[in-house]
Enzyme design. Structure first.
Site, PDB file in Angstrom:
ATOM      1  N   ALA A  82       0.864  -1.179   0.000  1.00  0.00           N
ATOM      2  CA  ALA A  82       0.000   0.000   0.000  1.00  0.00           C
ATOM      3  C   ALA A  82       0.903   1.233   0.000  1.00  0.00           C
ATOM      4  O   ALA A  82       2.060   1.169   0.431  1.00  0.00           O
ATOM      5  CB  ALA A  82      -0.874  -0.020   1.248  1.00  0.00           C
TER       6      ALA A  82
ATOM      7  N   GLY B 136       0.821  -5.040   0.817  1.00  0.00           N
ATOM      8  CA  GLY B 136      -0.319  -5.121  -0.098  1.00  0.00           C
ATOM      9  C   GLY B 136       0.019  -5.776  -1.425  1.00  0.00           C
ATOM     10  O   GLY B 136      -0.870  -6.312  -2.093  1.00  0.00           O
TER      11      GLY B 136
ATOM     12  N   GLU C  48      -0.263  -9.352  -0.770  1.00  0.00           N
ATOM     13  CA  GLU C  48      -1.697  -9.617  -0.578  1.00  0.00           C
ATOM     14  C   GLU C  48      -2.430  -9.675  -1.915  1.00  0.00           C
ATOM     15  O   GLU C  48      -3.337 -10.488  -2.103  1.00  0.00           O
ATOM     16  CB  GLU C  48      -2.283  -8.550   0.345  1.00  0.00           C
ATOM     17  CG  GLU C  48      -1.709  -8.681   1.758  1.00  0.00           C
ATOM     18  CD  GLU C  48      -2.050  -7.507   2.663  1.00  0.00           C
ATOM     19  OE1 GLU C  48      -1.765  -6.347   2.271  1.00  0.00           O
ATOM     20  OE2 GLU C  48      -2.610  -7.735   3.741  1.00  0.00           O
TER      21      GLU C  48
ATOM     22  N   GLU D 284       4.708  -4.985   7.258  1.00  0.00           N
ATOM     23  CA  GLU D 284       3.895  -3.987   7.965  1.00  0.00           C
ATOM     24  C   GLU D 284       4.370  -3.739   9.400  1.00  0.00           C
ATOM     25  O   GLU D 284       4.331  -2.607   9.878  1.00  0.00           O
ATOM     26  CB  GLU D 284       2.416  -4.415   7.963  1.00  0.00           C
ATOM     27  CG  GLU D 284       1.713  -4.198   6.636  1.00  0.00           C
ATOM     28  CD  GLU D 284       1.875  -5.350   5.651  1.00  0.00           C
ATOM     29  OE1 GLU D 284       2.742  -6.221   5.854  1.00  0.00           O
ATOM     30  OE2 GLU D 284       1.106  -5.384   4.671  1.00  0.00           O
TER      31      GLU D 284
HETATM   32  N1  CAA Z   1       4.566   3.370  -0.621  1.00  0.00           N
HETATM   33  C1  CAA Z   1       4.952   4.562  -1.140  1.00  0.00           C
HETATM   34  N2  CAA Z   1       6.124   4.759  -1.779  1.00  0.00           N
HETATM   35  C2  CAA Z   1       6.938   3.690  -1.890  1.00  0.00           C
HETATM   36  C3  CAA Z   1       6.621   2.431  -1.387  1.00  0.00           C
HETATM   37  C4  CAA Z   1       5.364   2.283  -0.718  1.00  0.00           C
HETATM   38  N3  CAA Z   1       4.932   1.109  -0.234  1.00  0.00           N
HETATM   39  N4  CAA Z   1       7.640   1.582  -1.628  1.00  0.00           N
HETATM   40  C5  CAA Z   1       8.558   2.293  -2.293  1.00  0.00           C
HETATM   41  N5  CAA Z   1       8.142   3.576  -2.452  1.00  0.00           N
HETATM   42  C6  CAA Z   1       8.860   4.686  -3.098  1.00  0.00           C
HETATM   43  C7  CAA Z   1       9.982   5.202  -2.226  1.00  0.00           C
HETATM   44  O1  CAA Z   1       9.481   6.097  -1.246  1.00  0.00           O
HETATM   45  C8  CAA Z   1      10.861   5.856  -3.260  1.00  0.00           C
HETATM   46  O2  CAA Z   1      10.294   7.103  -3.593  1.00  0.00           O
HETATM   47  P1  CAA Z   1      11.229   8.439  -3.678  1.00  0.00           P
HETATM   48  O3  CAA Z   1      12.136   8.156  -4.844  1.00  0.00           O
HETATM   49  O4  CAA Z   1      10.241   9.513  -3.938  1.00  0.00           O
HETATM   50  O5  CAA Z   1      11.948   8.527  -2.387  1.00  0.00           O
HETATM   51  C9  CAA Z   1      10.722   4.957  -4.460  1.00  0.00           C
HETATM   52  O6  CAA Z   1       9.527   4.210  -4.259  1.00  0.00           O
HETATM   53  C10 CAA Z   1      11.866   3.974  -4.623  1.00  0.00           C
HETATM   54  O7  CAA Z   1      11.982   3.227  -3.407  1.00  0.00           O
HETATM   55  P2  CAA Z   1      13.359   3.069  -2.616  1.00  0.00           P
HETATM   56  O8  CAA Z   1      14.245   4.237  -2.863  1.00  0.00           O
HETATM   57  O9  CAA Z   1      13.035   2.756  -1.198  1.00  0.00           O
HETATM   58  O10 CAA Z   1      13.952   1.795  -3.364  1.00  0.00           O
HETATM   59  P3  CAA Z   1      14.914   0.676  -2.773  1.00  0.00           P
HETATM   60  O11 CAA Z   1      15.329  -0.150  -3.924  1.00  0.00           O
HETATM   61  O12 CAA Z   1      15.962   1.252  -1.916  1.00  0.00           O
HETATM   62  O13 CAA Z   1      13.980  -0.213  -1.798  1.00  0.00           O
HETATM   63  C11 CAA Z   1      11.958  -1.381  -1.202  1.00  0.00           C
HETATM   64  C12 CAA Z   1      12.885  -0.918  -2.334  1.00  0.00           C
HETATM   65  C13 CAA Z   1      12.681  -2.439  -0.354  1.00  0.00           C
HETATM   66  C14 CAA Z   1      10.738  -2.004  -1.856  1.00  0.00           C
HETATM   67  C15 CAA Z   1      11.563  -0.194  -0.309  1.00  0.00           C
HETATM   68  O14 CAA Z   1      11.069   0.849  -1.146  1.00  0.00           O
HETATM   69  C16 CAA Z   1      10.534  -0.496   0.705  1.00  0.00           C
HETATM   70  O15 CAA Z   1      10.832  -1.057   1.751  1.00  0.00           O
HETATM   71  N6  CAA Z   1       9.269  -0.100   0.464  1.00  0.00           N
HETATM   72  C17 CAA Z   1       8.197  -0.225   1.419  1.00  0.00           C
HETATM   73  C18 CAA Z   1       7.706  -1.672   1.545  1.00  0.00           C
HETATM   74  C19 CAA Z   1       6.635  -1.786   2.598  1.00  0.00           C
HETATM   75  O16 CAA Z   1       6.829  -1.517   3.751  1.00  0.00           O
HETATM   76  N7  CAA Z   1       5.418  -2.208   2.189  1.00  0.00           N
HETATM   77  C20 CAA Z   1       4.285  -2.355   3.060  1.00  0.00           C
HETATM   78  C21 CAA Z   1       3.382  -1.164   2.965  1.00  0.00           C
HETATM   79  S1  CAA Z   1       2.094  -1.164   4.171  1.00  0.00           S
HETATM   80  C22 CAA Z   1       0.856  -2.163   3.528  1.00  0.00           C
HETATM   81  O17 CAA Z   1       1.004  -2.706   2.452  1.00  0.00           O
HETATM   82  C23 CAA Z   1      -0.357  -2.278   4.375  1.00  0.00           C
HETATM   83  C24 CAA Z   1      -1.363  -3.251   3.910  1.00  0.00           C
HETATM   84  O18 CAA Z   1      -1.254  -4.430   4.076  1.00  0.00           O
HETATM   85  C25 CAA Z   1      -2.581  -2.775   3.279  1.00  0.00           C
END
Ligand code: CAA
Length: 265
Positions: free
Chosen positions: A71, A116, A119, A139
């Site tokens: 998400a 998500g 999921e 999460e």
């Molecule tokens: N939401 C919003 N933006 C996201 C994102 C997310 N889930 N995942 C990545 N992005 C964005 C980053 O903020 C970044 O944007 P900027 O360039 O503007 O800073 C861009 O995508 C590139 O990401 P990274 O620079 O972080 O890339 P990376 O290669 O270093 O890492 C990654 C990749 C490991 C996927 C890392 O981005 C990450 O950990 N993302 C979040 C993953 C996460 O926690 N997901 C769970 C979300 S909560 C959820 O899903 C709840 C639910 O069940 C409904």
């Protein structure tokens, strides 16, 4: 369909069957599920539920890095309890509609499938993953828990112990681990992943569509019930196949030693 954050195309197989390919197209944000993506998915799934044109659907992520990284975390900042509950129910309802599509849905996990994103893949019938894919439910690293069905669907696929291992640690896992645990159906090198998914989609598309859909229904509706209840569901659906013209064609084609031409009737 006016889709802004999903690239959708329909590919015709050599036999003329239609296979849909939907790619979530926010590679700059790791294809995170923001409101636009979720809205587009809702429009697409609504269209596909009411137009029986596809024999299979492939869902993947645009770019080389991510399937879907969850998400959209930035959109969740400042959200309150009621909004969070509404978000979870809306996402769960959407993913349920994907699970309920009457044809096979293949998730092509081309990269990160987190939160998500996992999921979404869990709501599909099969997950084919790249050797480079990483998946998990991170999460808890954000102070949250999965909200789009992760705790519920994952434990039904891999069992409670492994589901807790994944969702309570928030760690990322490899495609091979997902394969070993029964989550991922096939693992391929990145350049052969999409062709492998297409090959599976073409095979599925060649089978009797109503029968394929009823196998899915029997597994989904019977799988969580008692064996006796599940058997009843299976027997009822088995009986219904005898009212289809496709079963006449399938049996006739076998006897005549030729490939069947199923019409989905
Ligand atoms: N939401 C919003 N933006 C996201 C994102 C997310 N889930 N995942 C990545 N992005 C964005 C980053 O903020 C970044 O944007 P900027 O360039 O503007 O800073 C861009 O995508 C590139 O990401 P990274 O620079 O972080 O890339 P990376 O290669 O270093 O890492 C990654 C990749 C490991 C996927 C890392 O981005 C990450 O950990 N993302 C979040 C993953 C996460 O926690 N997901 C769970 C979300 S909560 C959820 O899903 C709840 C639910 O069940 C409904």
């Amino acid at each position: 369909m006016d889709l802004k954050a999903i690239r959708y195309e329909v590919i015709a197989t050599p036999a003329g069957y239609k296979i849909g390919v939907a790619k979530i197209a926010r590679p700059e944000a790791m294809n995170a599920l923001n409101k636009q993506v979720l809205n587009d998915l809702k429009v697409l799934v609504g269209h596909l539920s009411s137009h029986r044109e596809l024999r299979a659907l492939i869902i993947s992520g645009e770019g080389e890095k991510a399937f879907v990284a969850g998400a959209d975390i930035k959109e969740m900042e400042g959200m309150h309890l009621a909004q969070a509950r509404e978000m979870a129910f809306a996402g769960q309802a959407l993913f349920q509609k994907i699970e309920d599509l009457p044809f096979p849905v293949i998730a092509v996990m081309n990269g990160f499938a987190l939160g998500g994103g996992l999921e979404l893949a869990l709501a599909c019938d099969f997950i084919l993953a790249s050797t480079k894919a990483k998946w998990g439910l991170p999460e808890v690293t954000l102070g949250l828990i999965p909200g789009y069905g992760g705790t519920q669907r994952l434990c039904r696929v891999v069992g409670r112990a492994l589901a807790k291992r994944v969702a309570m640690s928030g760690e990322m896992f490899t495609a091979q681990q997902g394969f070993d645990w029964g989550l991922i159906a096939e693992v391929h090198e990145p350049d052969t992943l999409f062709p492998a998914a297409m090959k599976l989609a073409i095979t599925l598309a060649s089978r009797a569509p109503l029968a394929v859909g009823w196998v899915k229904e029997a597994v989904h509706h019977g799988g969580d019930r008692t064996l006796a209840e599940g058997m009843k569901i299976e027997a009822d659906l088995f009986a219904r196949t005898f009212e289809t013209s496709d079963h006449l064609e399938g049996i006739k084609a076998f006897i005549e030693k030729r490939a069947p031409a199923f019409q989905g009737k």
